[in-house]
Design an enzyme around this catalytic site. Structure first.
Site, PDB file in Angstrom:
ATOM      1  N   GLY A 116       2.938  -0.405  13.077  1.00 18.73           N
ATOM      2  CA  GLY A 116       3.849  -1.470  13.498  1.00 18.73           C
ATOM      3  C   GLY A 116       4.121  -1.333  14.982  1.00 18.73           C
ATOM      4  O   GLY A 116       3.477  -1.962  15.824  1.00 18.73           O
ATOM      5  N   MET A 141      10.482  -6.275   1.707  1.00 20.33           N
ATOM      6  CA  MET A 141      11.640  -5.410   1.406  1.00 20.33           C
ATOM      7  C   MET A 141      12.748  -6.226   0.767  1.00 20.33           C
ATOM      8  O   MET A 141      13.003  -7.368   1.182  1.00 20.33           O
ATOM      9  CB  MET A 141      12.156  -4.780   2.693  1.00 20.33           C
ATOM     10  N   MET A 182       8.109  -3.277  -1.289  1.00 21.80           N
ATOM     11  CA  MET A 182       9.173  -2.258  -1.375  1.00 21.80           C
ATOM     12  C   MET A 182      10.343  -2.930  -2.076  1.00 21.80           C
ATOM     13  O   MET A 182      11.384  -3.206  -1.462  1.00 21.80           O
ATOM     14  CB  MET A 182       9.535  -1.773   0.035  1.00 21.80           C
ATOM     15  N   GLY A 197       9.124   1.720  13.459  1.00 20.10           N
ATOM     16  CA  GLY A 197       9.543   2.479  14.633  1.00 20.10           C
ATOM     17  C   GLY A 197      10.164   3.839  14.331  1.00 20.10           C
ATOM     18  O   GLY A 197      10.804   4.425  15.203  1.00 20.10           O
ATOM     19  N   GLY A 207       5.003   5.393  11.294  1.00 21.24           N
ATOM     20  CA  GLY A 207       5.137   6.246  12.479  1.00 21.24           C
ATOM     21  C   GLY A 207       3.833   6.651  13.128  1.00 21.24           C
ATOM     22  O   GLY A 207       3.786   7.631  13.887  1.00 21.24           O
ATOM     23  N   SER A 266       1.231  -3.910  11.189  1.00 22.29           N
ATOM     24  CA  SER A 266       2.348  -4.290  10.323  1.00 22.29           C
ATOM     25  C   SER A 266       3.207  -5.300  11.071  1.00 22.29           C
ATOM     26  O   SER A 266       3.846  -4.958  12.075  1.00 22.29           O
ATOM     27  CB  SER A 266       3.165  -3.041   9.977  1.00 22.29           C
ATOM     28  N   ASP A 315       5.121  -6.054   5.071  1.00 23.30           N
ATOM     29  CA  ASP A 315       6.142  -5.210   4.455  1.00 23.30           C
ATOM     30  C   ASP A 315       7.207  -6.071   3.784  1.00 23.30           C
ATOM     31  O   ASP A 315       8.041  -6.679   4.458  1.00 23.30           O
ATOM     32  CB  ASP A 315       6.789  -4.314   5.518  1.00 23.30           C
ATOM     33  N   HIS A 331      -0.866  -6.153   7.553  1.00 23.52           N
ATOM     34  CA  HIS A 331       0.030  -5.454   6.631  1.00 23.52           C
ATOM     35  C   HIS A 331       1.374  -6.176   6.572  1.00 23.52           C
ATOM     36  O   HIS A 331       2.022  -6.401   7.605  1.00 23.52           O
ATOM     37  CB  HIS A 331       0.201  -4.017   7.125  1.00 23.52           C
ATOM     38  N   GLY A 336      11.501   1.313   4.930  1.00 25.86           N
ATOM     39  CA  GLY A 336      12.668   0.501   5.259  1.00 25.86           C
ATOM     40  C   GLY A 336      12.640  -0.078   6.670  1.00 25.86           C
ATOM     41  O   GLY A 336      13.098  -1.184   6.884  1.00 25.86           O
ATOM     42  N   PHE A 337      12.090   0.675   7.599  1.00 30.34           N
ATOM     43  CA  PHE A 337      12.146   0.227   8.996  1.00 30.34           C
ATOM     44  C   PHE A 337      10.887   0.644   9.743  1.00 30.34           C
ATOM     45  O   PHE A 337      10.312   1.697   9.439  1.00 30.34           O
ATOM     46  CB  PHE A 337      13.366   0.844   9.710  1.00 30.34           C
ATOM     47  N   MET A 370       3.114   6.996   2.293  1.00 29.87           N
ATOM     48  CA  MET A 370       4.119   6.759   3.337  1.00 29.87           C
ATOM     49  C   MET A 370       4.365   8.034   4.140  1.00 29.87           C
ATOM     50  O   MET A 370       4.610   9.101   3.570  1.00 29.87           O
ATOM     51  CB  MET A 370       5.461   6.344   2.720  1.00 29.87           C
ATOM     52  N   HIS A 379       2.695  -4.894   0.956  1.00 30.82           N
ATOM     53  CA  HIS A 379       3.300  -3.614   0.553  1.00 30.82           C
ATOM     54  C   HIS A 379       4.685  -3.945   0.018  1.00 30.82           C
ATOM     55  O   HIS A 379       5.618  -4.207   0.784  1.00 30.82           O
ATOM     56  CB  HIS A 379       3.346  -2.711   1.808  1.00 30.82           C
ATOM     57  N   ASP A 412       0.763   5.040   6.112  1.00 25.79           N
ATOM     58  CA  ASP A 412       1.688   4.064   6.694  1.00 25.79           C
ATOM     59  C   ASP A 412       2.982   4.723   7.162  1.00 25.79           C
ATOM     60  O   ASP A 412       3.699   5.333   6.362  1.00 25.79           O
ATOM     61  CB  ASP A 412       1.998   3.025   5.589  1.00 25.79           C
TER      62      ASP A 412
HETATM   63  C1  DX5 Z   1       8.045   1.067   6.581  1.00 24.71           C
HETATM   64  C2  DX5 Z   1       6.846   0.148   6.487  1.00 24.71           C
HETATM   65  C3  DX5 Z   1       5.775   0.414   7.506  1.00 24.71           C
HETATM   66  C4  DX5 Z   1       6.269   0.301   8.916  1.00 24.71           C
HETATM   67  C5  DX5 Z   1       5.207   0.532   9.930  1.00 24.71           C
HETATM   68  O1  DX5 Z   1       8.912   0.775   5.570  1.00 24.71           O
HETATM   69  O2  DX5 Z   1       6.245   0.239   5.223  1.00 24.71           O
HETATM   70  O3  DX5 Z   1       4.668  -0.430   7.270  1.00 24.71           O
HETATM   71  O4  DX5 Z   1       6.836  -0.944   9.153  1.00 24.71           O
HETATM   72  O5  DX5 Z   1       5.791   0.503  11.199  1.00 24.71           O
HETATM   73  P1  DX5 Z   1       5.669   1.754  12.186  1.00 24.71           P
HETATM   74  O6  DX5 Z   1       4.205   1.944  12.423  1.00 24.71           O
HETATM   75  O7  DX5 Z   1       6.406   1.305  13.392  1.00 24.71           O
HETATM   76  O8  DX5 Z   1       6.293   2.933  11.496  1.00 24.71           O
HETATM   77 ZN    ZN Z   2       4.218  -0.777   4.959  1.00 23.63          ZN
END
Ligand code: DX5
Ligand code: ZN
Length: 213
Positions: free
Chosen positions: A195, A35, A66, A143, A175, A6, A33, A31, A140-141, A135, A64, A173
């Site tokens: 990510g 947002m 969001m 890490g 963590g 990601s 993201d 991937h 949203g973020f 998910m 993806h 997807d």
């Molecule tokens: C969260 C995203 C994920 C995320 C993955 O909103 O959809 O794709 O960035 O990052 P890690 O693997 O660090 O959770």
């Molecule tokens: Zn994602």
């Protein structure tokens, strides 16, 4: 097990280099993201950036979305060159329309599910989907900490896909790292997104290999 880095976790000042590096390190998909600051409290990038990424990468692009009312923007992301396109079922009142629209463009269509959204809510759509994106963090973020309570839902979905003999691919997807990836694979994931689990490591090749567990 396929691995989709990601790029939200990449160093944006070295975008081109970072993308080339994961490509060389064996990534299967990239991937993206997307947002909007409304569906999730964070903002990332729009179709113009996706179009630029498409020009510099030969990897398939896995977008993806969001964003609220994704039906407004499907066309722009498709034109930007994505190969996989998922939207959140919680973000639209027109899931049927979105599925149909994406399918007609001959790219892979997926539905994304927040951690607390039951599988039951989207069961009726699965036979028309190429993939489901489950998910394991609140979107949203990058890490964030993996939510292990979602593992049972991943298993439930995998069992149902097998029972119904569906082709639907299961992408997970949020963590995921080299210690919990085994749990995710054993629960039935086909693709894992990572990510921080890749971009925050010094050796991307090793990180991707470890995630394939
Ligand atoms: C969260 C995203 C994920 C995320 C993955 O909103 O959809 O794709 O960035 O990052 P890690 O693997 O660090 O959770
Ligand atoms: Zn994602």
């Amino acid at each position: 097990m396929k691995v989709a880095p990601s790029i939200i976790a990449a160093d944006f000042s070295r975008f081109h280099e970072e993308i080339a590096a994961v490509e060389k390190a064996g990534a299967d998909l990239l991937h993206l993201d997307v947002m909007d600051g409304v569906f999730v409290p964070n903002l990332t990038f729009g179709p113009m950036i996706v179009e630029a990424i498409n020009r510099i990468s030969s990897l398939e692009l896995d977008a993806h979305l969001m964003i609220v009312n994704p039906e407004r923007y499907l066309d722009q992301y498709i034109k930007a060159g994505v190969d996989w396109l998922s939207f959140h079922v919680e973000a639209t009142e027109k899931p049927e329309y979105c599925i149909q629209y994406i399918k007609e463009q001959d790219i892979k269509v997926g539905i994304a599910l927040n951690p607390e959204t039951p599988f039951e809510n989207i069961k009726k759509f699965v036979e028309r989907l190429d993939y489901l994106l489950v998910m394991t963090v609140h979107p949203g973020f990058c890490g964030q900490k993996f939510l292990s309570e979602v593992v049972d839902k991943i298993k439930e979905i995998r069992n149902w896909i097998e029972k119904q003999r569906l082709e639907c691919i299961l992408e997970v997807d949020g963590g995921i790292n080299d210690t919990n990836c085994r749990i995710v694979r054993q629960a039935g994931a086909d693709i894992i997104v990572a990510g921080a689990g890749i971009f925050k490591k010094s050796d991307y090749k090793k990180a991707i290999e470890n995630l394939r567990c």
